[in-house]
Each structure stands twice: as C-alpha cells, then as structure tokens.
Design a protein around this motif. Structure first.
Motif, PDB file in Angstrom:
ATOM      1  N   LEU A 483     -55.723   2.932  10.946  1.00  0.00           N
ATOM      2  CA  LEU A 483     -55.061   3.671   9.863  1.00  0.00           C
ATOM      3  C   LEU A 483     -53.536   3.576   9.955  1.00  0.00           C
ATOM      4  CD1 LEU A 483     -57.193   6.945  10.065  1.00  0.00           C
ATOM      5  CD2 LEU A 483     -57.351   5.205   8.290  1.00  0.00           C
ATOM      6  N   HIS A 484     -53.000   2.650  10.769  1.00  0.00           N
ATOM      7  CA  HIS A 484     -51.571   2.722  11.068  1.00  0.00           C
ATOM      8  C   HIS A 484     -50.676   2.489   9.848  1.00  0.00           C
ATOM      9  CE1 HIS A 484     -52.145  -1.695  11.508  1.00  0.00           C
ATOM     10  NE2 HIS A 484     -50.852  -1.778  11.218  1.00  0.00           N
ATOM     11  N   ASP A 485     -51.173   1.818   8.805  1.00  0.00           N
ATOM     12  CA  ASP A 485     -50.356   1.581   7.610  1.00  0.00           C
ATOM     13  C   ASP A 485     -50.747   2.487   6.452  1.00  0.00           C
ATOM     14  OD1 ASP A 485     -48.614  -0.299   8.602  1.00  0.00           O
ATOM     15  OD2 ASP A 485     -49.909  -1.992   8.123  1.00  0.00           O
ATOM     16  N   ILE A 486     -51.417   3.615   6.753  1.00  0.00           N
ATOM     17  CA  ILE A 486     -51.890   4.503   5.692  1.00  0.00           C
ATOM     18  C   ILE A 486     -50.738   5.050   4.854  1.00  0.00           C
ATOM     19  CG2 ILE A 486     -51.859   6.576   7.155  1.00  0.00           C
ATOM     20  CD1 ILE A 486     -54.363   7.501   5.724  1.00  0.00           C
ATOM     21  N   GLY A 487     -49.556   5.179   5.448  1.00  0.00           N
ATOM     22  CA  GLY A 487     -48.400   5.702   4.724  1.00  0.00           C
ATOM     23  C   GLY A 487     -47.950   4.801   3.596  1.00  0.00           C
ATOM     24  N   LYS A 488     -48.398   3.528   3.594  1.00  0.00           N
ATOM     25  CA  LYS A 488     -47.998   2.612   2.523  1.00  0.00           C
ATOM     26  C   LYS A 488     -48.634   2.970   1.182  1.00  0.00           C
ATOM     27  CE  LYS A 488     -46.909  -1.383   5.413  1.00  0.00           C
ATOM     28  NZ  LYS A 488     -47.213  -2.801   5.738  1.00  0.00           N
ATOM     29  N   ILE A 489     -49.565   3.944   1.199  1.00  0.00           N
ATOM     30  CA  ILE A 489     -50.129   4.427  -0.070  1.00  0.00           C
ATOM     31  C   ILE A 489     -49.015   4.952  -0.970  1.00  0.00           C
ATOM     32  CG2 ILE A 489     -51.509   6.327  -1.044  1.00  0.00           C
ATOM     33  CD1 ILE A 489     -53.545   5.866   1.079  1.00  0.00           C
ATOM     34  N   TYR A 490     -47.981   5.533  -0.345  1.00  0.00           N
ATOM     35  CA  TYR A 490     -46.871   6.102  -1.112  1.00  0.00           C
ATOM     36  C   TYR A 490     -45.817   5.061  -1.475  1.00  0.00           C
ATOM     37  CZ  TYR A 490     -48.620  10.769   0.006  1.00  0.00           C
ATOM     38  OH  TYR A 490     -49.380  11.898   0.112  1.00  0.00           O
ATOM     39  N   VAL A 491     -45.971   3.829  -0.991  1.00  0.00           N
ATOM     40  CA  VAL A 491     -44.995   2.774  -1.287  1.00  0.00           C
ATOM     41  C   VAL A 491     -45.477   1.995  -2.505  1.00  0.00           C
ATOM     42  CG1 VAL A 491     -43.829   0.712  -0.410  1.00  0.00           C
ATOM     43  CG2 VAL A 491     -44.388   2.595   1.146  1.00  0.00           C
ATOM     44  N   PRO A 492     -44.630   1.824  -3.535  1.00  0.00           N
ATOM     45  CA  PRO A 492     -45.048   1.067  -4.721  1.00  0.00           C
ATOM     46  C   PRO A 492     -45.617  -0.305  -4.340  1.00  0.00           C
ATOM     47  CG  PRO A 492     -42.930   2.115  -5.102  1.00  0.00           C
ATOM     48  CD  PRO A 492     -43.250   2.328  -3.656  1.00  0.00           C
ATOM     49  N   ALA A 493     -46.731  -0.667  -4.989  1.00  0.00           N
ATOM     50  CA  ALA A 493     -47.412  -1.916  -4.659  1.00  0.00           C
ATOM     51  C   ALA A 493     -46.515  -3.129  -4.870  1.00  0.00           C
ATOM     52  CB  ALA A 493     -48.684  -2.046  -5.487  1.00  0.00           C
ATOM     53  N   GLU A 494     -45.623  -3.062  -5.896  1.00  0.00           N
ATOM     54  CA  GLU A 494     -44.779  -4.230  -6.164  1.00  0.00           C
ATOM     55  C   GLU A 494     -43.794  -4.493  -5.033  1.00  0.00           C
ATOM     56  OE1 GLU A 494     -43.180  -0.642  -8.506  1.00  0.00           O
ATOM     57  OE2 GLU A 494     -45.106  -1.599  -8.051  1.00  0.00           O
ATOM     58  N   LEU A 516     -44.616   8.973   6.771  1.00  0.00           N
ATOM     59  CA  LEU A 516     -45.551   9.454   5.743  1.00  0.00           C
ATOM     60  C   LEU A 516     -46.981   9.401   6.267  1.00  0.00           C
ATOM     61  CD1 LEU A 516     -44.034   7.645   2.615  1.00  0.00           C
ATOM     62  CD2 LEU A 516     -43.940  10.098   3.115  1.00  0.00           C
ATOM     63  N   GLY A 517     -47.314   8.336   6.993  1.00  0.00           N
ATOM     64  CA  GLY A 517     -48.651   8.218   7.568  1.00  0.00           C
ATOM     65  C   GLY A 517     -48.965   9.357   8.519  1.00  0.00           C
ATOM     66  N   LYS A 518     -47.976   9.761   9.324  1.00  0.00           N
ATOM     67  CA  LYS A 518     -48.185  10.872  10.249  1.00  0.00           C
ATOM     68  C   LYS A 518     -48.585  12.140   9.492  1.00  0.00           C
ATOM     69  CE  LYS A 518     -44.845  13.440  11.803  1.00  0.00           C
ATOM     70  NZ  LYS A 518     -43.652  13.959  12.515  1.00  0.00           N
ATOM     71  N   HIS A 519     -47.881  12.441   8.402  1.00  0.00           N
ATOM     72  CA  HIS A 519     -48.174  13.669   7.646  1.00  0.00           C
ATOM     73  C   HIS A 519     -49.545  13.597   6.977  1.00  0.00           C
ATOM     74  CE1 HIS A 519     -44.289  15.396   8.394  1.00  0.00           C
ATOM     75  NE2 HIS A 519     -43.670  14.319   7.934  1.00  0.00           N
ATOM     76  N   ILE A 520     -49.953  12.420   6.533  1.00  0.00           N
ATOM     77  CA  ILE A 520     -51.292  12.286   5.937  1.00  0.00           C
ATOM     78  C   ILE A 520     -52.356  12.588   6.983  1.00  0.00           C
ATOM     79  CG2 ILE A 520     -52.935  10.655   4.929  1.00  0.00           C
ATOM     80  CD1 ILE A 520     -50.558   9.216   3.641  1.00  0.00           C
ATOM     81  N   ILE A 521     -52.195  12.029   8.159  1.00  0.00           N
ATOM     82  CA  ILE A 521     -53.171  12.242   9.240  1.00  0.00           C
ATOM     83  C   ILE A 521     -53.264  13.727   9.601  1.00  0.00           C
ATOM     84  CG2 ILE A 521     -53.651  11.777  11.671  1.00  0.00           C
ATOM     85  CD1 ILE A 521     -54.258   9.460   9.760  1.00  0.00           C
ATOM     86  N   ILE A 522     -52.119  14.399   9.669  1.00  0.00           N
ATOM     87  CA  ILE A 522     -52.110  15.835   9.989  1.00  0.00           C
ATOM     88  C   ILE A 522     -52.812  16.618   8.883  1.00  0.00           C
ATOM     89  CG2 ILE A 522     -50.625  17.862  10.279  1.00  0.00           C
ATOM     90  CD1 ILE A 522     -48.586  16.002  11.631  1.00  0.00           C
ATOM     91  N   ASP A 523     -52.536  16.261   7.637  1.00  0.00           N
ATOM     92  CA  ASP A 523     -53.112  17.003   6.506  1.00  0.00           C
ATOM     93  C   ASP A 523     -54.625  16.892   6.439  1.00  0.00           C
ATOM     94  OD1 ASP A 523     -50.614  17.844   5.769  1.00  0.00           O
ATOM     95  OD2 ASP A 523     -50.320  16.311   4.224  1.00  0.00           O
TER      96      ASP A 523
END
Length: 617
Positions: A483-494, A516-523
């Motif tokens: 899940l290490h790149d999960i924070g890229k969900i918030y980064v525009p795909a382009e 951002l990934g850290k906060h998603i994991i905590i949430d």
C-alpha cells in the motif's frame, strides 16, 4: 756518590705508566665492545618486541595528556580503517561519542602516581559510520614532579559483549516483570538465607515485616532466630537440587493465618556454573489446606460437600491410581465412580498424551516444579475430547503419598481462543482484500505503475527474510509495501502519467503522497506501524529524502527496506518520463549509494537475494 732523596724520581727514567695506560685502553676497548654487543642485542630484542606488538590480536597505542596519539599498532590501524601513520598525531577523542569522551577524560584526569591504571569502556564512531565498543586498560606515565607525561593503552573490541549484556538486561527486565505480576510469591535468597529479592505478592503477605530484603527468611517469614526444621532452602543449598515443604504463614502477632506450598530451586551463575543462592516459589494453599482439614474433621458431611463441589476433584496414590472422585468430575467425564476408582487417571487421557502425562506426574512426585499443561486432553465416556487444566496438591504422611487434584474444563476457553484466531485470520484476509482493491484502483489511475506495489512487496519479503526480521514485522512490512503508494489517490492522474518535467508545485504535490498515505492508513484503522513505514519510505539515510528529511536510525528499518526495494523495482519499470533500466543498472545505483542514501546492510541484503536467483513474478 751523592744519595738520591727518598721518594724522588730517578732522572732520565720513565715511570711504568705506559703499561698501565695500555691496560686501561684495553679495558676500555673491551667495555666498548661489550656495550656494542649489548646494544645490538637490545636493538634486536626491541625490534622483535615491536614486531610482536604491531601484530598482536589486541590494540596498542600511546597518547599525550591532550589525547594526541603518539603510537598506534597495526592491529588498531586496521580495525579503524586508517593507516597508522595518519592516526599518529590525531586526537583519539575525535573517534569517541560525546558521552564516552567525557567519561574517558574524567578517568584519565583521576590517575595519580599511586594509582596510575584505569579501565574504560568507550563507544567508538568509526570512519565508515559504524558504532563499536572498545575496552581499554590505560597506564599513566608521570615525570619526577608527578605531572602526567603520557599514557600507554591496551584495548580490545567488546561490542559483542555489550550487545549480549544489553540482551541479558532486557531478558532480565522481562523476567522480573513476569515475576512481579505473579499471584504466587517469589523470593530469592543468598547462601546465608538472606533475602535479596521479594516480588509484590510476597511483600503483600508480609507487609508487617517490611522491608524484607536484607533479612533472614526465617526471621522475616516465621519470626524465628534460627532456621526452620526441614528447611527446603537449606536442603537445596546442601544438595543443589529442588526441594519442597508445606509451611505455615504467620501474621503480625505470630499466629497462623494460612498455609503455603514452598518450593526451592538452585540459583546458578551461568558464567561459573556455581550455585549462588536459592529461588523460592511460594503458593498460598490456605484454601486447599482448610478444605482438606475440614474434610478430615467433618467426615461424611465434608465428604458430601466435596462430592457436591462445583469443581471437579479426584484423589490419587503415588502410582496415579484413582482413590476417589467427586460427582462433578464424574459428570465431566461421563463415568460413574465405580468405573473410575482403581484405574490409573492416565486411562482417561488422550492416548497420544499418556506418556507425557505419566512423566509429568512422576516429576511432580520427585519434587520438581512442573508448570501446568494447557493442552491436556481428556476423553469422555461418549468419546468427546475436552481440554482441562489440572492443579495438584501432594500430601505426604510418612511413606503414604496422596495427590489431590483439581480439574477445570477449559474447552470453552480454548474454543473462544480458536474463534479469536479465526476472527484475526478473517480480519487479515479482509485487510488484504481491501489492499488489493486499493492497489487495483491505483493501477487503473496510473497504468505505468501496474504491478509495481506487488513486485515491491515480493522484494521486501525476500530482503526481510535475508535480514532475519521477525515474522510479525515482516508481515507489517509486506502490508505497508503493498500500500506504499496509496497516497497517490489524491494526486491528479495526469501528473502521474505526464511524460514531461513537472513544475515545482506539481512535484511538491506528488512528493506529498507519502504523508497523505499515512493519514489514509490511520483513518482506515490499520496498524500504526504501517502508517509510519509508508510515511518514511521516501526518506534517505543522508537526510536528502522527504517529507521530513529524516536521517539514519531515525528512519525505521522497515522503511529503509521499502526504500531500497521501491527504487530497485521502479528503475526496471518503464515510466512516461524515462525508459526502463536494466537490473544491473538498478543494482549499480543502490550499490553506489549504500551508506549514503540507502542503508548499507539493506543494500547488501538486496544484492544478495538477487545473486541467489530472486526474480519478480
């Protein structure tokens, strides 16, 4: 003829001094020759001594009062990794940690003509960044006025010893924590029966005699001035074997307030193998004792109470043959009393466990401490298997031995434990499923990184095994890697797929994905360790990473492993902004930055797994 004056020299005749002069010259020549021979012997001996010192398996050095090295043998130079000639003239304090430097300076300052030797332990910071521990024996040299001139030192590496001491201290702390939490009493005696330790339970029993430490056991526990008769501690000290005894527990006024099952065991120094004292394990058997006394006093009435007790009981002889069994145990196993009495208790144990049950029973009778078995299985009359916990009380009356046993059905507890394990497995499977779903979403948004997290997870697992990381930490690492790149969900795909160079503000947004990934994991409620690893996987050993610019040991090991695996896999994958690199190019990159941007030990482990044939699947 005129007589010469007595004592006056004869004119025209030389005295006999030339002969004496020749003798003196000859003696001088002999002396000079002897001295030359002695110098040659001394010089040869000095050279041999120097050769020996240079290659001794210990470290030898000399230094001036300010710490400037004036001599360093080859062994020390090779250990430090710096040529001896470069070390000479440098200050050895520059190699020490601040705390070690302070302690060493204080030790040297304390040396006197009467006390010229000290032993110091120093934490050394080697040029390659590693930390080691050295032990030095320093001998000071003073001038005729008592001023310190220099110090000569002999040292050795004690890093392994310090590590072992730290591990022993950790294990001791854990042991003491466990002992302190026991409901049974535990105390330690030295060879004179003086108490050196008592756990909180023991102290609570004898609060009126506090402090216990420093007193004789018979004084603190029994109010006596001499050791008790049949003292098991004395037996253990005399024989080196475990011993046991049932003793009374006395209150502040000396009256009997209870009964204790006391067992003593030899305390042996692991280094010398010699016994240094006794460990006493004390169990309060007051309730059991009173129940037995009431049973003896009240006969049939007490037998009825015993029979109707809500706890299963049985009585055995020294062979394990059942002498009596109460109703609760009959109901528990489904047998009538006459079907059980006269049979060995082992007949009702699961056949595969009977040998172990007999062995443990025999050890108890011999006085050995045998911890209760949580996996003992009894077979009921209808063939059901039940887990039981058994507590035995051994009574001796002359040659007669009776074992009174309390049996508790723990089948339900074991079932609950199994349910909990199944729930944990289900939760883990759910988390893994959720991780796969998130990974799929990321891959759909960024096709160029498809499979990246899966392959990084594989490499992280291989590196962790190479480093002998514990199983739980390895599982946490694998979850974080997946899940290490999960924070890229918030980064525009382009931005993720743009082939050109990103603008500074766009690069800042992409770099923010770790935080951002850290906060998603905590949430979502995943373990905090996962969040920490993800937050740090772009940090670098030299502080050049992001987002917190952490350095060295401030970065958790799992994040350092993930960093190496991430770079190694990413370099071999095609990106819109660059073509894929070869495996050798990727390995050359991490090899060149080992000890700089990446953890050296992790890099070596990564290189090793690839050399052993690791491939992504």
């Amino acid at each position: 003829m005129t007589e010469r004056t007595s004592g006056s020299p004869e004119k025209g005749r030389l005295p006999s001094r030339p002969r004496e002069t020749e003798k003196i010259i000859s003696d001088l020549e002999n002396t000079i020759a002897e001295q030359k021979a002695l110098v040659e012997v001394l010089s040869s001996a000095y050279q041999r001594y120097r050769d020996v010192v240079e290659h001794l398996p210990v470290f030898v050095c000399s230094f001036s009062p300010d710490g400037t090295l004036t001599y360093v043998n080859e062994s020390l130079a090779a250990y430090v990794g710096v040529p001896a000639e470069k070390l000479r003239g440098s200050c050895f304090y520059s190699f020490l940690s601040p705390e070690s430097g302070k302690k060493t300076a204080e030790a040297i300052a304390s040396l006197t003509v009467d006390n010229p030797v000290c032993v110091v332990e120093e934490e050394v910071l080697l040029p390659d960044g590693t930390r080691r521990w050295l032990q030095w024996i320093d001998r000071a040299v003073f001038d005729e006025k008592g001023a310190l001139v220099s110090c000569h030192s002999v040292g050795r590496d004690i890093s392994d010893i310090k590590k072992a001491q730290a591990e022993c201290a950790q294990e001791r702390d854990l042991f003491m924590t466990l002992v302190s939490s026991l409901r049974d009493g535990v105390n330690i005696l030295d060879g004179t029966l003086t108490i050196t330790y008592a756990n909180p339970t023991q102290e609570s029993w004898y609060a009126h005699a506090m402090p216990l430490v420093g007193k004789k056991c018979y004084e603190a526990f029994q109010g006596r001035k001499t050791p008790c008769e049949n003292c098991p501690a004395l037996t253990t000290l005399a024989t080196g074997k475990a011993a046991s005894e049932t003793v009374v527990r006395r209150g502040p006024d000396g009256s009997i307030v209870g009964w204790l099952d006391l067992r003593t065991y030899p305390l042996v120094d692991s280094a010398t193998g010699k016994m240094t004292g006794v460990v006493k394990h004390v169990r309060d058997i007051t309730n059991e004792r009173r129940a037995a006394e009431l049973l003896a006093q009240n006969g049939k009435e007490m037998r009825k109470l015993w029979q109707e007790a809500p706890i299963a009981y049985h009585i055995l002889d020294e062979h394990g043959t059942i002498l009596d069994v109460n109703r609760k145990e009959q109901e528990l196993l489904g047998y009538a009393r006459e079907e059980m009495v006269g049979r060995p208790i082992f007949d009702f144990v699961l056949p595969e466990q009977r040998k172990d049950a007999r062995q443990r029973f025999a050890e108890k009778l011999r006085g050995k401490h045998v911890p209760p078995s949580r996996d003992r299985i009894y077979v009921t009359k209808d063939g059901r298997h039940i887990f039981v916990s058994i507590r035995d009380t051994i009574e001796r009356n002359g040659t007669t031995v009776r074992v009174r046993s309390q049996m508790t059905d723990v089948t339900r507890e074991r079932a609950l434990e199994e349910d909990l394990r199944r729930s944990q497995r289900a939760l883990r499977e759910m988390v893994e499923g959720m991780a796969k779903a998130i990974i799929r979403i990321l891959e759909l948004r960024d096709p160029y990184t498809a499979g990246h997290q899966r392959r990084v997870t594989q490499l992280c697992g291989a590196i962790a095994r190479r480093l002998s990381l514990p199983e739980r930490r390895t599982e946490i690492l694998r979850l974080a890697a997946s899940l290490h790149d999960i924070g890229k969900i918030y980064v525009p795909a382009e931005l993720l797929s743009r082939p050109g160079i990103l603008l500074p503000q766009e690069r800042l947004l992409v770099n923010h994905h770790a935080e951002l990934g850290k906060h998603i994991i905590i949430d979502v409620g995943l373990p905090a360790e996962v969040a920490t690893i993800i937050a740090q996987h772009h940090e670098r050993m030299d502080g050049s990473g992001y987002p917190a610019e952490l350095q060295g040991e401030d970065i958790v090991l799992e994040a350092r492993i993930l960093a190496v695996a991430d770079v190694t896999e990413a370099m071999q994958s095609h990106r819109p902004y660059r073509p894929a690199h070869s495996l050798n190019e990727a390995l050359d990159e991490i090899r060149s930055q080992a000890g700089v941007r990446y953890d050296r030990e992790v890099v070596e482990a990564c290189l090793a797994v690839f050399s052993e044939g690791f491939v992504f699947t």
